[in-house]
Design an enzyme around this catalytic site. Structure first.
Site, PDB file in Angstrom:
ATOM      1  N   ARG A 149      22.821  13.564  -6.696  1.00 52.78           N
ATOM      2  CA  ARG A 149      22.567  12.168  -6.500  1.00 52.78           C
ATOM      3  C   ARG A 149      22.631  11.287  -7.583  1.00 52.78           C
ATOM      4  NH1 ARG A 149      19.709  11.216  -1.385  1.00 52.78           N
ATOM      5  NH2 ARG A 149      19.324  13.450  -0.237  1.00 52.78           N
ATOM      6  N   ARG A 155       1.668 -11.167   5.382  1.00 53.48           N
ATOM      7  CA  ARG A 155       3.175 -11.340   5.561  1.00 53.48           C
ATOM      8  C   ARG A 155       3.660 -10.882   6.650  1.00 53.48           C
ATOM      9  NH1 ARG A 155       5.554  -9.505  -0.241  1.00 53.48           N
ATOM     10  NH2 ARG A 155       7.388 -10.474   0.771  1.00 53.48           N
ATOM     11  N   HIS A 195      -4.982 -14.648   9.012  1.00 52.47           N
ATOM     12  CA  HIS A 195      -4.346 -13.464   9.094  1.00 52.47           C
ATOM     13  C   HIS A 195      -4.929 -12.236   9.538  1.00 52.47           C
ATOM     14  CE1 HIS A 195      -1.528 -16.042   6.922  1.00 52.47           C
ATOM     15  NE2 HIS A 195      -2.448 -16.059   6.039  1.00 52.47           N
ATOM     16  N   PRO A 203       0.845  -1.081   0.099  1.00 53.24           N
ATOM     17  CA  PRO A 203       0.153   0.033  -0.205  1.00 53.24           C
ATOM     18  C   PRO A 203       0.758   1.179  -0.025  1.00 53.24           C
ATOM     19  CG  PRO A 203      -0.771  -1.726   1.585  1.00 53.24           C
ATOM     20  CD  PRO A 203       0.536  -1.793   1.214  1.00 53.24           C
ATOM     21  N   GLU A 204       0.621   2.104  -0.875  1.00 47.08           N
ATOM     22  CA  GLU A 204       1.318   3.538  -0.847  1.00 47.08           C
ATOM     23  C   GLU A 204       0.284   4.625  -0.738  1.00 47.08           C
ATOM     24  OE1 GLU A 204       3.483   3.606  -4.658  1.00 47.08           O
ATOM     25  OE2 GLU A 204       3.603   1.421  -4.735  1.00 47.08           O
TER      26      GLU A 204
END
Ligand SMILES: [Zn+2]
Length: 272
Positions: free
Chosen positions: A153, A110, A91, A2-3
Protein backbone atom coordinates in the site's frame (compact mmCIF):
# COMPACT_ATOMS: atom_id res chain seq x y z
CA UNK A 1 -16.78 14.10 13.11
CA UNK A 2 -17.89 11.50 15.66
CA UNK A 3 -15.60 8.46 15.56
CA UNK A 4 -15.72 5.06 17.25
CA UNK A 5 -15.65 6.26 20.90
CA UNK A 6 -18.29 8.97 20.36
CA UNK A 7 -20.58 6.63 18.42
CA UNK A 8 -20.13 3.83 20.98
CA UNK A 9 -20.85 6.25 23.85
CA UNK A 10 -24.01 7.37 22.07
CA UNK A 11 -25.13 3.79 21.36
CA UNK A 12 -24.55 2.77 24.99
CA UNK A 13 -26.62 5.66 26.26
CA UNK A 14 -29.47 5.06 23.82
CA UNK A 15 -29.58 1.47 25.00
CA UNK A 16 -29.53 2.52 28.64
CA UNK A 17 -32.48 4.88 28.25
CA UNK A 18 -34.57 3.09 25.64
CA UNK A 19 -34.10 -0.68 25.81
CA UNK A 20 -37.41 -2.46 26.23
CA UNK A 21 -39.43 0.65 25.40
CA UNK A 22 -41.85 1.01 22.53
CA UNK A 23 -41.68 3.76 19.93
CA UNK A 24 -44.91 5.77 20.12
CA UNK A 25 -44.30 7.92 17.07
CA UNK A 26 -41.67 9.82 15.10
CA UNK A 27 -41.62 13.46 14.26
CA UNK A 28 -39.61 14.26 11.15
CA UNK A 29 -38.96 17.98 10.72
CA UNK A 30 -36.46 17.66 7.90
CA UNK A 31 -36.95 14.85 5.43
CA UNK A 32 -33.56 15.12 3.78
CA UNK A 33 -30.23 14.68 5.57
CA UNK A 34 -27.43 13.10 3.52
CA UNK A 35 -30.23 11.37 1.62
CA UNK A 36 -33.95 11.75 1.47
CA UNK A 37 -35.52 9.82 4.35
CA UNK A 38 -37.69 6.80 3.59
CA UNK A 39 -41.21 8.15 3.15
CA UNK A 40 -42.72 5.55 5.48
CA UNK A 41 -40.03 5.79 8.18
CA UNK A 42 -42.37 7.10 10.90
CA UNK A 43 -45.07 4.64 10.02
CA UNK A 44 -42.70 1.65 10.08
CA UNK A 45 -41.22 2.57 13.46
CA UNK A 46 -44.54 3.10 15.20
CA UNK A 47 -45.20 0.60 18.02
CA UNK A 48 -41.87 -1.19 17.52
CA UNK A 49 -40.08 -2.23 20.67
CA UNK A 50 -36.37 -1.47 21.13
CA UNK A 51 -34.56 -4.76 21.75
CA UNK A 52 -30.90 -3.71 21.71
CA UNK A 53 -28.54 -0.99 20.52
CA UNK A 54 -25.11 -1.68 19.05
CA UNK A 55 -22.41 -0.09 16.92
CA UNK A 56 -20.65 -1.16 13.73
CA UNK A 57 -18.01 1.25 12.44
CA UNK A 58 -19.57 4.68 12.84
CA UNK A 59 -23.14 3.37 12.58
CA UNK A 60 -25.59 2.97 15.46
CA UNK A 61 -27.87 -0.02 14.98
CA UNK A 62 -31.10 -0.13 16.94
CA UNK A 63 -32.66 -3.57 16.78
CA UNK A 64 -36.44 -3.46 16.96
CA UNK A 65 -38.83 -6.36 16.78
CA UNK A 66 -38.55 -7.44 13.13
CA UNK A 67 -36.88 -4.23 11.93
CA UNK A 68 -33.58 -2.37 12.34
CA UNK A 69 -33.13 1.37 12.65
CA UNK A 70 -29.72 2.62 11.53
CA UNK A 71 -28.29 6.02 12.48
CA UNK A 72 -25.05 7.62 11.27
CA UNK A 73 -24.10 10.89 12.96
CA UNK A 74 -22.36 12.21 9.84
CA UNK A 75 -20.05 15.19 10.32
CA UNK A 76 -21.88 17.03 13.06
CA UNK A 77 -24.78 14.91 14.29
CA UNK A 78 -25.62 14.03 17.87
CA UNK A 79 -28.52 12.57 19.78
CA UNK A 80 -30.02 14.00 22.93
CA UNK A 81 -32.34 12.08 25.18
CA UNK A 82 -34.92 14.16 26.92
CA UNK A 83 -38.29 14.07 28.61
CA UNK A 84 -39.07 17.50 27.26
CA UNK A 85 -41.01 17.28 24.01
CA UNK A 86 -41.23 21.01 23.49
CA UNK A 87 -37.71 22.38 23.91
CA UNK A 88 -36.74 22.07 20.24
CA UNK A 89 -33.41 23.49 19.12
CA UNK A 90 -32.33 24.61 15.69
CA UNK A 91 -31.27 21.55 13.61
CA UNK A 92 -33.29 19.10 15.73
CA UNK A 93 -34.42 17.20 12.63
CA UNK A 94 -35.95 13.99 13.95
CA UNK A 95 -37.67 13.02 17.20
CA UNK A 96 -38.20 9.39 18.05
CA UNK A 97 -40.73 9.52 20.84
CA UNK A 98 -40.90 6.49 23.12
CA UNK A 99 -43.61 5.46 25.52
CA UNK A 100 -43.52 7.52 28.73
CA UNK A 101 -42.51 10.50 26.55
CA UNK A 102 -38.78 9.85 26.44
CA UNK A 103 -37.53 11.39 23.22
CA UNK A 104 -34.42 10.52 21.20
CA UNK A 105 -33.70 13.73 19.35
CA UNK A 106 -31.38 13.80 16.36
CA UNK A 107 -29.64 17.12 15.76
CA UNK A 108 -27.40 17.63 12.75
CA UNK A 109 -26.19 21.08 11.70
CA UNK A 110 -24.49 20.02 8.49
CA UNK A 111 -27.02 17.34 7.51
CA UNK A 112 -24.50 14.66 6.57
CA UNK A 113 -26.14 12.17 8.92
CA UNK A 114 -28.27 9.19 7.95
CA UNK A 115 -31.35 7.66 9.53
CA UNK A 116 -32.98 4.69 7.84
CA UNK A 117 -34.69 1.42 8.58
CA UNK A 118 -33.64 -1.96 7.26
CA UNK A 119 -35.68 -5.16 7.09
CA UNK A 120 -32.61 -7.37 7.45
CA UNK A 121 -29.56 -7.16 9.69
CA UNK A 122 -27.82 -4.16 8.05
CA UNK A 123 -24.34 -5.39 9.04
CA UNK A 124 -24.92 -8.33 6.67
CA UNK A 125 -27.16 -6.80 4.03
CA UNK A 126 -26.58 -3.08 3.64
CA UNK A 127 -23.98 -2.13 1.00
CA UNK A 128 -22.39 0.53 3.23
CA UNK A 129 -22.29 -1.59 6.38
CA UNK A 130 -21.34 -5.00 5.08
CA UNK A 131 -18.04 -3.75 3.66
CA UNK A 132 -16.87 -2.17 6.93
CA UNK A 133 -13.45 -3.41 8.00
CA UNK A 134 -12.33 -5.10 11.19
CA UNK A 135 -13.34 -3.56 14.53
CA UNK A 136 -10.13 -2.23 16.12
CA UNK A 137 -11.11 -3.25 19.65
CA UNK A 138 -11.55 -6.90 18.71
CA UNK A 139 -8.86 -9.59 18.66
CA UNK A 140 -9.11 -9.78 14.89
CA UNK A 141 -7.37 -6.45 14.76
CA UNK A 142 -3.74 -7.02 15.72
CA UNK A 143 -0.14 -6.55 14.55
CA UNK A 144 -0.48 -9.38 12.04
CA UNK A 145 -3.62 -7.93 10.44
CA UNK A 146 -2.03 -4.49 10.23
CA UNK A 147 1.21 -5.82 8.77
CA UNK A 148 -0.55 -7.92 6.14
CA UNK A 149 -2.97 -5.17 5.11
CA UNK A 150 -0.27 -2.52 4.78
CA UNK A 151 1.90 -4.55 2.37
CA UNK A 152 1.98 -3.06 -1.14
CA UNK A 153 0.00 0.00 0.00
CA UNK A 154 1.56 3.27 -1.14
CA UNK A 155 -0.96 5.42 0.72
CA UNK A 156 0.16 7.32 3.86
CA UNK A 157 -0.40 5.37 7.07
CA UNK A 158 -2.74 8.10 8.33
CA UNK A 159 -5.05 7.77 5.34
CA UNK A 160 -4.78 4.00 5.58
CA UNK A 161 -6.02 4.07 9.19
CA UNK A 162 -8.95 6.27 8.19
CA UNK A 163 -10.13 3.83 5.51
CA UNK A 164 -13.23 2.33 7.13
CA UNK A 165 -13.22 -0.63 4.76
CA UNK A 166 -9.96 -1.80 6.37
CA UNK A 167 -10.37 -0.67 10.00
CA UNK A 168 -13.74 0.44 11.38
CA UNK A 169 -14.51 3.72 13.09
CA UNK A 170 -11.18 5.58 13.00
CA UNK A 171 -11.15 9.17 11.74
CA UNK A 172 -8.82 12.12 11.90
CA UNK A 173 -8.62 12.43 15.68
CA UNK A 174 -7.82 8.84 16.62
CA UNK A 175 -5.54 8.27 13.62
CA UNK A 176 -3.51 11.35 14.67
CA UNK A 177 -3.39 10.41 18.34
CA UNK A 178 -2.55 6.74 17.73
CA UNK A 179 0.30 7.65 15.35
CA UNK A 180 1.76 10.00 17.95
CA UNK A 181 1.49 7.29 20.59
CA UNK A 182 3.25 4.82 18.28
CA UNK A 183 5.89 7.44 17.28
CA UNK A 184 5.14 7.03 13.56
CA UNK A 185 4.85 10.06 11.26
CA UNK A 186 1.45 10.33 9.54
CA UNK A 187 2.89 10.60 6.02
CA UNK A 188 4.97 7.43 6.27
CA UNK A 189 3.97 5.08 3.47
CA UNK A 190 1.92 2.17 4.78
CA UNK A 191 4.06 -0.42 3.01
CA UNK A 192 7.16 0.89 4.80
CA UNK A 193 5.84 0.04 8.26
CA UNK A 194 8.01 -2.57 9.93
CA UNK A 195 6.64 -5.47 11.96
CA UNK A 196 7.63 -3.56 15.08
CA UNK A 197 5.76 -0.44 13.82
CA UNK A 198 2.67 -2.58 13.28
CA UNK A 199 2.91 -4.09 16.73
CA UNK A 200 3.21 -0.66 18.36
CA UNK A 201 0.58 0.99 16.19
CA UNK A 202 -2.05 -1.71 16.72
CA UNK A 203 -1.63 -1.45 20.47
CA UNK A 204 -1.60 2.39 20.35
CA UNK A 205 -4.89 2.37 18.43
CA UNK A 206 -6.52 0.17 21.06
CA UNK A 207 -5.03 2.28 23.84
CA UNK A 208 -6.30 5.68 22.60
CA UNK A 209 -9.75 4.34 21.71
CA UNK A 210 -10.14 2.71 25.13
CA UNK A 211 -8.98 5.83 26.94
CA UNK A 212 -11.45 7.96 24.98
CA UNK A 213 -14.30 5.53 25.70
CA UNK A 214 -13.48 5.88 29.37
CA UNK A 215 -13.76 9.67 29.05
CA UNK A 216 -17.08 9.54 27.18
CA UNK A 217 -15.54 10.39 23.79
CA UNK A 218 -14.16 13.71 22.63
CA UNK A 219 -16.31 16.81 22.30
CA UNK A 220 -15.18 19.08 19.54
CA UNK A 221 -17.53 21.37 17.63
CA UNK A 222 -21.10 20.10 18.04
CA UNK A 223 -20.69 16.72 19.64
CA UNK A 224 -22.28 16.24 23.04
CA UNK A 225 -23.34 12.94 24.51
CA UNK A 226 -26.97 12.06 24.96
CA UNK A 227 -27.26 13.77 28.32
CA UNK A 228 -26.22 17.00 26.63
CA UNK A 229 -22.85 16.79 28.37
CA UNK A 230 -19.51 16.90 26.69
CA UNK A 231 -17.05 14.01 26.65
CA UNK A 232 -13.59 14.73 28.02
CA UNK A 233 -11.10 13.06 25.73
CA UNK A 234 -10.32 16.36 23.96
CA UNK A 235 -8.42 17.30 27.13
CA UNK A 236 -6.13 14.34 26.45
CA UNK A 237 -5.24 15.23 22.86
CA UNK A 238 -1.48 15.07 22.44
CA UNK A 239 -1.30 16.35 18.86
CA UNK A 240 -4.78 16.77 17.35
CA UNK A 241 -5.55 20.49 16.97
CA UNK A 242 -2.25 21.45 18.66
CA UNK A 243 -0.32 22.93 15.70
CA UNK A 244 2.24 25.48 16.88
CA UNK A 245 2.12 24.29 20.49
CA UNK A 246 4.97 22.43 22.21
CA UNK A 247 5.07 18.63 22.15
CA UNK A 248 4.30 17.20 25.59
CA UNK A 249 7.14 14.71 25.17
CA UNK A 250 10.02 16.76 23.70
CA UNK A 251 8.85 20.41 23.64
CA UNK A 252 9.38 20.68 19.85
CA UNK A 253 6.59 22.57 18.04
CA UNK A 254 3.72 20.38 16.74
CA UNK A 255 3.43 20.52 12.93
CA UNK A 256 0.37 20.53 10.73
CA UNK A 257 0.33 19.08 7.23
CA UNK A 258 -2.49 18.21 4.86
CA UNK A 259 -2.95 14.58 3.86
CA UNK A 260 -5.91 13.50 1.75
CA UNK A 261 -7.45 16.97 2.25
CA UNK A 262 -7.45 16.53 6.03
CA UNK A 263 -5.27 18.32 8.55
CA UNK A 264 -2.70 16.10 10.20
CA UNK A 265 -0.91 17.01 13.38
CA UNK A 266 2.37 15.46 14.49
CA UNK A 267 5.72 16.00 16.19
CA UNK A 268 8.62 15.93 13.73
CA UNK A 269 11.03 14.89 16.47
CA UNK A 270 9.01 12.14 18.15
CA UNK A 271 7.40 10.61 15.07
CA UNK A 272 9.62 8.97 12.46
ZN1 LIG B 1 7.87 15.48 20.36
Amino acid sequence: MPELPEVQTTANAIEKYSKGKKISYCNVRKNKLRWKLQADLSQRLKNKKIKSVSRRGKYIIIELNSLYLVIHLGMSGYIRISNNLTNILKHDHIDIVLESNTVLRFNDTRKFGMVFYSEDDPTQSHPLLKKIGVEPLTRNFNKKYLYEKTRNRSVSIKNFLMNGDIIAGIGNIYASEALFDAKIKPNKLSKNLTRKNCEELSSSIKKVLKLSLKKGGASISDYVNVDGNKGYFQNNFKVYGRAGKPCYTCNYIISKITLGQRSSFFCKKCQK
